[in-house]
Design an enzyme around this catalytic site. Structure first.
Site, PDB file in Angstrom:
ATOM      1  N   THR A  67      -4.062  -4.263  10.000  1.00  0.00           N
ATOM      2  CA  THR A  67      -3.167  -4.920   9.053  1.00  0.00           C
ATOM      3  C   THR A  67      -2.715  -6.267   9.605  1.00  0.00           C
ATOM      4  O   THR A  67      -2.691  -7.270   8.886  1.00  0.00           O
ATOM      5  CB  THR A  67      -1.956  -4.031   8.753  1.00  0.00           C
ATOM      6  N   TYR A  77      -5.629 -21.527  11.682  1.00  0.00           N
ATOM      7  CA  TYR A  77      -5.788 -21.937  10.284  1.00  0.00           C
ATOM      8  C   TYR A  77      -5.061 -23.261  10.026  1.00  0.00           C
ATOM      9  O   TYR A  77      -5.543 -24.097   9.242  1.00  0.00           O
ATOM     10  CB  TYR A  77      -5.256 -20.856   9.335  1.00  0.00           C
ATOM     11  N   ASN A 131       0.819  -1.217   0.000  1.00  0.00           N
ATOM     12  CA  ASN A 131       0.000   0.000   0.000  1.00  0.00           C
ATOM     13  C   ASN A 131       0.853   1.268   0.000  1.00  0.00           C
ATOM     14  O   ASN A 131       0.321   2.377  -0.018  1.00  0.00           O
ATOM     15  CB  ASN A 131      -0.963   0.017   1.187  1.00  0.00           C
ATOM     16  N   TYR A 167       1.138  -3.022  17.561  1.00  0.00           N
ATOM     17  CA  TYR A 167       2.049  -3.906  16.831  1.00  0.00           C
ATOM     18  C   TYR A 167       2.297  -5.192  17.610  1.00  0.00           C
ATOM     19  O   TYR A 167       2.137  -6.293  17.067  1.00  0.00           O
ATOM     20  CB  TYR A 167       3.360  -3.170  16.580  1.00  0.00           C
ATOM     21  N   LYS A 202       0.635  -8.589  16.282  1.00  0.00           N
ATOM     22  CA  LYS A 202       1.421  -9.720  15.797  1.00  0.00           C
ATOM     23  C   LYS A 202       1.129 -10.996  16.597  1.00  0.00           C
ATOM     24  O   LYS A 202       1.148 -12.097  16.038  1.00  0.00           O
ATOM     25  CB  LYS A 202       2.915  -9.383  15.864  1.00  0.00           C
ATOM     26  N   ASP A 204      -4.108  -2.328  -0.242  1.00  0.00           N
ATOM     27  CA  ASP A 204      -4.025  -2.400   1.208  1.00  0.00           C
ATOM     28  C   ASP A 204      -4.620  -3.736   1.655  1.00  0.00           C
ATOM     29  O   ASP A 204      -5.805  -3.990   1.436  1.00  0.00           O
ATOM     30  CB  ASP A 204      -4.797  -1.245   1.837  1.00  0.00           C
ATOM     31  N   ARG A 206      14.630   3.688  13.825  1.00  0.00           N
ATOM     32  CA  ARG A 206      15.340   2.519  14.344  1.00  0.00           C
ATOM     33  C   ARG A 206      16.779   2.880  14.710  1.00  0.00           C
ATOM     34  O   ARG A 206      17.328   3.873  14.246  1.00  0.00           O
ATOM     35  CB  ARG A 206      15.320   1.384  13.316  1.00  0.00           C
TER      36      ARG A 206
END
Length: 340
Positions: free
Chosen positions: A98, A165, A35, A151, A155, A59, A192
């Site tokens: 996301t 799954y 994206n 985040y 995750k 996206d 970073r």
């Protein structure tokens, strides 16, 4: 077209573009989806126009377009998600969605294609660890309400989806937990450690260390990580999670001094100390014994000093070319576009 069909989400980003290079080098037919929130066109420009390369701006929070659902993929590498605190904290809701909706869409596609899917997780699932180094069976110490939780918990939820799954539908998941990785094509403004210190050193600006500099990290070069990805994705049965990182540990202050004194030529920068970042883990070091055992002896090969020198040279060239390091930050929402 001959070769395998490979989908790479986030393939225009720092790590994703190196995965794209490897897939193209091996003669695969490659579809990159990004994206362009932190992706950069320059990272994949050398593949544009190649008959085996297709770029789809999309996206992954939203269902994949027919351009992708009508392809029979042999492998999927799922890297799409902002990975630096600067970027994921700027769009925390998008980051969480996301991780969750995006990963669900990727897993649905892997189920449809009955193909292995390499899922990029993170050492952030361990939070601020009280076990050191961190093995895969350590469940972590993560805040679900802090500024990093979009985040970290995103995750962790993505991993939960992967294994559900796998258990419920037999999807061939391959979960990699990535520790700090650096190399060419990192964004200058991603906040970073390595990118901050290199840009500041090359510009002669103060090198900023948050806190006392006593916190520790381990740093792996991008080529080593990509090799780990391939070995894990090609493994016939290993689902992971598998730690991929460099067990050599450095204090933040030690790394600042290394870059200042040994990596950036004639560096005139001084080291300055700023207030510690909120919820920043005190230490991070991978236990890679599982990776060594199940991935045919995988371990980092590129010494930190060598990798830093390569990264510094690429950063220097970009700065001299006038780059200021701003990502586009223009996520595409529901709209998709295709570029061959």
């Amino acid at each position: 077209m001959s070769g395998k069909n490979v989908l790479i989400t986030g393939g225009a980003g720092f790590l994703g573009s190196h995965v794209t290079d490897r897939a193209m080098k091996e003669g695969n037919n490659v579809w990159v989806v990004d994206n362009m929130y932190t992706g950069v066109e320059r990272n994949i420009a050398h593949h544009k126009g190649h008959e085996r390369f297709t770029f789809v701006q999309h996206d992954i929070q939203f269902p994949f377009p027919p351009t992708l659902t009508q392809v029979k993929f042999d492998k999927i590498f799922h890297l799409a998600c902002a990975a630096s605190p600067v970027h994921y904290q700027a769009e925390p809701i998008m980051t969480t969605l996301t991780c969750i909706n995006g990963t669900n869409n990727v897993l649905q596609l892997a189920l449809q294609n009955d193909c292995p899917v390499l899922i990029c997780s993170t050492s952030e699932v361990y939070g601020d660890p009280d076990v050191h180094p961190q093995p895969e069976n350590y469940v972590g110490a993560v805040s679900c309400t802090g500024v990093r939780s979009c985040y970290d918990e995103g995750k962790r939820c993505a991993e939960a989806l992967c294994f559900d799954y796998h258990r419920q539908h037999g999807v061939k998941v391959r979960v990699a937990r990535i520790f700090n990785t650096y190399g060419p094509r990192m964004l200058f403004n991603d906040g970073r450690i390595i990118s901050n210190f290199l840009v500041q050193g090359l510009k002669g600006q103060p090198i900023t260390v948050y806190g006392t500099g006593e916190y520790t990290r381990s740093f792996q070069y991008c080529d080593d990580l990509v090799e780990g990805f391939w070995r894990l994705c090609d493994h016939p049965t290993e689902t992971g999670p598998v730690n991929l990182g460099n067990p050599d540990e450095y204090s933040i202050l030690g790394m600042a001094n290394m870059i200042k004194d040994k990596i950036v030529p004639d560096c005139k920068s001084e080291i300055v100390f700023l207030e510690a970042a909120k919820d920043d883990p005190k230490q991070r070091k991978p236990d890679i014994s599982k990776a060594f055992a199940v991935l045919d002896g995988w371990q980092p090969k590129v010494p930190v000093a060598e990798g830093l020198a390569k990264t510094m040279a690429e950063f220097k060239a970009r700065l001299e070319a006038g780059e200021v390091g701003q990502a586009s930050h223009q996520a595409t929402a529901k709209h998709s576009s295709i570029d061959k």
